[in-house]
Design a protein around this motif. Sequence first.
Motif, PDB file in Angstrom:
ATOM      1  N   GLU A  13       0.825  -1.211   0.000  1.00  0.00           N
ATOM      2  CA  GLU A  13       0.000   0.000   0.000  1.00  0.00           C
ATOM      3  C   GLU A  13       0.858   1.260   0.000  1.00  0.00           C
ATOM      4  OE1 GLU A  13      -3.913  -0.371   2.182  1.00  0.00           O
ATOM      5  OE2 GLU A  13      -2.672  -1.710   3.399  1.00  0.00           O
ATOM      6  N   MET A  14       1.870   1.286  -0.837  1.00  0.00           N
ATOM      7  CA  MET A  14       2.762   2.442  -0.876  1.00  0.00           C
ATOM      8  C   MET A  14       1.982   3.713  -1.194  1.00  0.00           C
ATOM      9  SD  MET A  14       6.266   1.168  -2.630  1.00  0.00           S
ATOM     10  CE  MET A  14       5.455   0.925  -4.185  1.00  0.00           C
ATOM     11  N   GLY A  15       2.296   4.751  -0.428  1.00  0.00           N
ATOM     12  CA  GLY A  15       1.614   6.020  -0.619  1.00  0.00           C
ATOM     13  C   GLY A  15       0.375   6.169   0.232  1.00  0.00           C
ATOM     14  N   ARG A  16       0.014   5.101   0.951  1.00  0.00           N
ATOM     15  CA  ARG A  16      -1.170   5.202   1.819  1.00  0.00           C
ATOM     16  C   ARG A  16      -0.962   6.273   2.879  1.00  0.00           C
ATOM     17  NH1 ARG A  16      -5.181   1.012   4.490  1.00  0.00           N
ATOM     18  NH2 ARG A  16      -5.739   2.174   6.363  1.00  0.00           N
ATOM     19  N   ASP A  17       0.269   6.341   3.418  1.00  0.00           N
ATOM     20  CA  ASP A  17       0.605   7.378   4.388  1.00  0.00           C
ATOM     21  C   ASP A  17       2.102   7.633   4.315  1.00  0.00           C
ATOM     22  OD1 ASP A  17       1.934   5.369   5.936  1.00  0.00           O
ATOM     23  OD2 ASP A  17       0.060   4.879   6.936  1.00  0.00           O
ATOM     24  N   ALA A  18       2.567   8.571   5.129  1.00  0.00           N
ATOM     25  CA  ALA A  18       3.970   8.987   5.066  1.00  0.00           C
ATOM     26  C   ALA A  18       4.928   7.870   5.459  1.00  0.00           C
ATOM     27  CB  ALA A  18       4.189  10.198   5.974  1.00  0.00           C
ATOM     28  N   PRO A  68       1.591  12.672  -0.936  1.00  0.00           N
ATOM     29  CA  PRO A  68       1.208  14.081  -0.781  1.00  0.00           C
ATOM     30  C   PRO A  68       2.025  14.734   0.330  1.00  0.00           C
ATOM     31  CG  PRO A  68      -0.441  12.668   0.241  1.00  0.00           C
ATOM     32  CD  PRO A  68       0.553  11.756  -0.424  1.00  0.00           C
ATOM     33  N   ASP A  69       3.221  15.145  -0.017  1.00  0.00           N
ATOM     34  CA  ASP A  69       4.164  15.725   0.933  1.00  0.00           C
ATOM     35  C   ASP A  69       4.678  17.034   0.343  1.00  0.00           C
ATOM     36  OD1 ASP A  69       6.829  16.280   2.154  1.00  0.00           O
ATOM     37  OD2 ASP A  69       6.444  14.424   3.239  1.00  0.00           O
ATOM     38  N   LYS A  70       4.790  18.059   1.161  1.00  0.00           N
ATOM     39  CA  LYS A  70       5.213  19.371   0.658  1.00  0.00           C
ATOM     40  C   LYS A  70       6.559  19.301  -0.045  1.00  0.00           C
ATOM     41  CE  LYS A  70       2.624  22.046   4.097  1.00  0.00           C
ATOM     42  NZ  LYS A  70       2.708  22.950   5.273  1.00  0.00           N
ATOM     43  N   ARG A  71       7.432  18.417   0.447  1.00  0.00           N
ATOM     44  CA  ARG A  71       8.770  18.321  -0.151  1.00  0.00           C
ATOM     45  C   ARG A  71       8.735  17.739  -1.564  1.00  0.00           C
ATOM     46  NH1 ARG A  71      11.465  14.932   4.487  1.00  0.00           N
ATOM     47  NH2 ARG A  71       9.358  14.093   4.430  1.00  0.00           N
ATOM     48  N   ASN A 127     -10.985  10.460   2.546  1.00  0.00           N
ATOM     49  CA  ASN A 127     -11.525  11.751   2.958  1.00  0.00           C
ATOM     50  C   ASN A 127     -10.356  12.651   3.333  1.00  0.00           C
ATOM     51  OD1 ASN A 127     -12.792  13.953   4.082  1.00  0.00           O
ATOM     52  ND2 ASN A 127     -14.237  12.748   5.312  1.00  0.00           N
ATOM     53  N   ILE A 128     -10.132  13.700   2.577  1.00  0.00           N
ATOM     54  CA  ILE A 128      -8.995  14.591   2.821  1.00  0.00           C
ATOM     55  C   ILE A 128      -9.043  15.160   4.236  1.00  0.00           C
ATOM     56  CG2 ILE A 128      -7.931  16.788   2.142  1.00  0.00           C
ATOM     57  CD1 ILE A 128      -8.737  16.189  -0.727  1.00  0.00           C
ATOM     58  N   ALA A 129     -10.215  15.422   4.739  1.00  0.00           N
ATOM     59  CA  ALA A 129     -10.355  16.030   6.065  1.00  0.00           C
ATOM     60  C   ALA A 129      -9.818  15.131   7.171  1.00  0.00           C
ATOM     61  CB  ALA A 129     -11.820  16.366   6.330  1.00  0.00           C
ATOM     62  N   ASP A 130      -9.760  13.827   6.924  1.00  0.00           N
ATOM     63  CA  ASP A 130      -9.311  12.887   7.952  1.00  0.00           C
ATOM     64  C   ASP A 130      -7.815  12.611   7.893  1.00  0.00           C
ATOM     65  OD1 ASP A 130     -11.912  12.642   8.809  1.00  0.00           O
ATOM     66  OD2 ASP A 130     -12.324  10.869   7.568  1.00  0.00           O
ATOM     67  N   MET A 131      -7.106  13.209   6.954  1.00  0.00           N
ATOM     68  CA  MET A 131      -5.697  12.880   6.752  1.00  0.00           C
ATOM     69  C   MET A 131      -4.792  13.722   7.644  1.00  0.00           C
ATOM     70  SD  MET A 131      -5.733  12.347   2.599  1.00  0.00           S
ATOM     71  CE  MET A 131      -4.220  11.385   2.541  1.00  0.00           C
ATOM     72  N   GLU A 132      -3.505  13.327   7.718  1.00  0.00           N
ATOM     73  CA  GLU A 132      -2.519  14.092   8.475  1.00  0.00           C
ATOM     74  C   GLU A 132      -2.430  15.517   7.924  1.00  0.00           C
ATOM     75  OE1 GLU A 132      -0.380  13.332  10.995  1.00  0.00           O
ATOM     76  OE2 GLU A 132      -1.095  11.281  11.314  1.00  0.00           O
ATOM     77  N   GLU A 133      -2.029  16.449   8.790  1.00  0.00           N
ATOM     78  CA  GLU A 133      -2.033  17.866   8.421  1.00  0.00           C
ATOM     79  C   GLU A 133      -1.215  18.137   7.159  1.00  0.00           C
ATOM     80  OE1 GLU A 133      -0.878  22.234  10.368  1.00  0.00           O
ATOM     81  OE2 GLU A 133      -0.478  20.366  11.457  1.00  0.00           O
ATOM     82  N   VAL A 150      -1.363  19.577   1.418  1.00  0.00           N
ATOM     83  CA  VAL A 150      -0.892  19.382   0.039  1.00  0.00           C
ATOM     84  C   VAL A 150      -2.060  19.096  -0.895  1.00  0.00           C
ATOM     85  CG1 VAL A 150       0.452  17.861  -1.468  1.00  0.00           C
ATOM     86  CG2 VAL A 150       1.421  18.642   0.695  1.00  0.00           C
ATOM     87  N   LEU A 151      -2.948  18.203  -0.494  1.00  0.00           N
ATOM     88  CA  LEU A 151      -4.079  17.841  -1.347  1.00  0.00           C
ATOM     89  C   LEU A 151      -5.045  19.011  -1.527  1.00  0.00           C
ATOM     90  CD1 LEU A 151      -4.619  14.274   0.110  1.00  0.00           C
ATOM     91  CD2 LEU A 151      -3.949  14.797  -2.242  1.00  0.00           C
ATOM     92  N   THR A 152      -5.235  19.767  -0.464  1.00  0.00           N
ATOM     93  CA  THR A 152      -6.097  20.949  -0.566  1.00  0.00           C
ATOM     94  C   THR A 152      -5.511  21.960  -1.548  1.00  0.00           C
ATOM     95  OG1 THR A 152      -6.863  20.649   1.713  1.00  0.00           O
ATOM     96  CG2 THR A 152      -7.182  22.825   0.728  1.00  0.00           C
ATOM     97  N   GLU A 153      -4.198  22.171  -1.457  1.00  0.00           N
ATOM     98  CA  GLU A 153      -3.545  23.104  -2.377  1.00  0.00           C
ATOM     99  C   GLU A 153      -3.644  22.614  -3.816  1.00  0.00           C
ATOM    100  OE1 GLU A 153       0.578  25.690  -2.714  1.00  0.00           O
ATOM    101  OE2 GLU A 153       0.646  23.728  -1.746  1.00  0.00           O
ATOM    102  N   MET A 154      -3.532  21.294  -4.028  1.00  0.00           N
ATOM    103  CA  MET A 154      -3.686  20.750  -5.378  1.00  0.00           C
ATOM    104  C   MET A 154      -5.045  21.125  -5.967  1.00  0.00           C
ATOM    105  SD  MET A 154      -2.088  16.911  -4.903  1.00  0.00           S
ATOM    106  CE  MET A 154      -2.944  16.314  -6.360  1.00  0.00           C
ATOM    107  N   LEU A 155      -6.087  20.953  -5.171  1.00  0.00           N
ATOM    108  CA  LEU A 155      -7.433  21.259  -5.650  1.00  0.00           C
ATOM    109  C   LEU A 155      -7.599  22.756  -5.922  1.00  0.00           C
ATOM    110  CD1 LEU A 155      -9.422  18.936  -3.215  1.00  0.00           C
ATOM    111  CD2 LEU A 155      -9.104  18.602  -5.670  1.00  0.00           C
ATOM    112  N   LEU A 156      -7.023  23.570  -5.044  1.00  0.00           N
ATOM    113  CA  LEU A 156      -7.127  25.017  -5.234  1.00  0.00           C
ATOM    114  C   LEU A 156      -6.383  25.471  -6.492  1.00  0.00           C
ATOM    115  CD1 LEU A 156      -6.689  26.212  -1.527  1.00  0.00           C
ATOM    116  CD2 LEU A 156      -8.797  26.204  -2.886  1.00  0.00           C
TER     117      LEU A 156
END
Length: 724
Positions: A23-28, A274-277, A308-314, A319-325
């Motif tokens: 499940e690579m990419g599931r979380d950091a 989805p990591d800022k780096r 659900n993006i709202a349930d993910m780590e900050e 990052v995902l919110t910025e992608m959508l914006l």
Amino acid sequence: MKNKKLYIQMFSVHGLLRYHNMEMGRDADTGGQIKYVVELAEELSRRKEVERVDLFTRLIQDKRVSADYGNEIEEVSKTFRIVRTRCGGTKYMRKELLWPFLDEYIDKTIKFIRRSDAVPDIVHGHYPDGGLVALRLSRFFGVPFVFTGHSLGMNKKQKLLAEGMKEADINKKYFIDHRIGVEEEVLENADLIVTSTHQEIRRQYGLYANHDKPRYSVIPPGLNLDTFYPYYYDLMDEFKKKEEQIQARASVMEELNRFFLHPDKPLVLALCRPDKRKNISGLIMAFGRDRELQAMANLAVFAGIRKNIADMEENERDVLTEMLLLMDRYDLYGKMAIPKKHDFVLEVPELYRYTASLGGVFVNVALTEPFGLTLIEASSCGLPIVATNDGGPQDIIKNCRNGLLVDATDIEAIAAAVKKCVSRRDLWKEYSVNGINGVKKHYTWGAHSDKYLKEIKKLSGDAYKDSPVSFKKNPVGKRLTRLNRFLICDIDDTLIGGPEKDLGRLIGIIQDNRDEFGFGVATGRNLDAAMGALRKNRLPEPDIIISSVGSAIHYRDQRFPDLGWLAHISSKWNRDKIQELLKGLPFLKLQEEEAQERFKLSYYMKPGKDRLTMVHDALCSASCRYNIIYSQDRFLDILPFRASKGKAIRYLSYKWEIPQSGIMVCGDSGNDEEMLRGRLLGVVVGNYKPELEKLKGLKGIYFAGAEYAAGIIEGLGHYKFIEG
């Protein structure tokens, strides 16, 4: 290790690790290192030089994740298995929260080794937590310690500070200074550090004080070429694609096509967490600001797996919110895809090949990239690459000549490089062919394993004698895994204090039966005083030293404490608070400084009415957790509630799987009482103090008639401890 097949233990503690459907990419925590360790372990397990590879990770039983992660043993093949060990409970937690539980993990791994009756020839830790586990095991068993960092704390701290995060907040969230301290210890003690690039040695390990102590070997990760085969294989009639691969291709196309107005355009593909780096925003801005590029190609960003993006780590949520914006700002609807999930085993290879069939390009413009595994995956399938000019991509493009390097902070440069690859068909073909051939030459697990095993062979024999962590002369761990019986004695007035001839007889018995049982001491003395007394009386070096009334355990070498025990007894211990609470009791006098320990507070206290009760009242009223040992009508020791001689012995019995019925303990005073009780074989020597009189008649406690060492010898005979 010469002429002997290797048993290799690898440690990748955090994240979600299984052989199938990774499940690579599931979380950091479930990133490229998961795939790296699984594929490396599998390739090594196929080699004729290797008997077995065990890959250790954490056991997780949590309804939020698959039940697969709760299976203790996952048999991948006859020579490769994934071993899951519980620590810190069974709930899934991020890696930063695992540090307090790694000593538990180490203890349970030792139990596993003991039960398996197989000591590893090599321990290889991945990431700092796995490195710490491997380091400790290397010390116990005297075997070479190999480390692969994957990413390092010092580099991460610098980047977070540069982003404006306060140091206190970094430590609160990431425990970064603790991690860096562990990494320094790893560097000081590792026999070999495996890196993916030379730049990793210079720019990441070079930040550490101990960077010049270990030996490094640059061994790039490999790739499974059967999985990541070139896109044009699908065009050949003689090539038979598996049904599951056909289904995966259809799934990829269906998922992408629902986003695009013109799905037949070349595809600009990005695949990362989805990591800022990872600088996903930089890529979207490059695409969004360049109308010409939008006319030429579509953009697809696979940024992990989300529900659900709202349930993910900050960090991921931001990052995902910025992608959508950004998608909305540049009006990229119909031109940009941001799928919510993808299957790494089947869909990702098909995604690369589908993108190549469209004449697309793979882009990784992370702000920093230690290696870039996705770059060689894409290249192996025939995709040209555009990559950041930082870290691993420099080596990849130098070796393969399969794409362009760009400054990840230069938006226009990113767009220009992508357009160049997409628009120039001759250049696209050149990069595509070069990538396929370059990966075959430089980045296979076969080539990686060849070099890895050559490096491992250098750690055997004479070359390993100077290892910083090896205790080559009969390592204590190897000895303890062979023993099922132990003799553990108090020192003062038990081992020593009687006639020299009796002590001489006991010393002879211990030496003559060294292969039959272990020898240890449990004393109120501190470590230095205990070892001094043993040397003065010419006693054999003990395998185990329980000192300071059970608040410390050391093994044969004095520099080798049992850190698992210290972690265990530290729970709810507040030495300063206890000392402050007892200041008002006039009948207590602190013992000398040399008698005080981190986990032992020692007083002189003469007998008196209700004095012990008053001590208990003072501590209980403040909800303290503690253990009191009062002996010889004089010595009052206050310990953590989990600490005592007896508890230390029972902990060692648990850790090393030595049955309590095989441990004989000998003592003479009140601070021995707790270890004499229970399922151990207790011996009270004839010169015992009156405070032990109450133990008479209890099952499992033998009162010897003889005194001191002679009483111990009598106890050995009573329990028939020595065979024959």
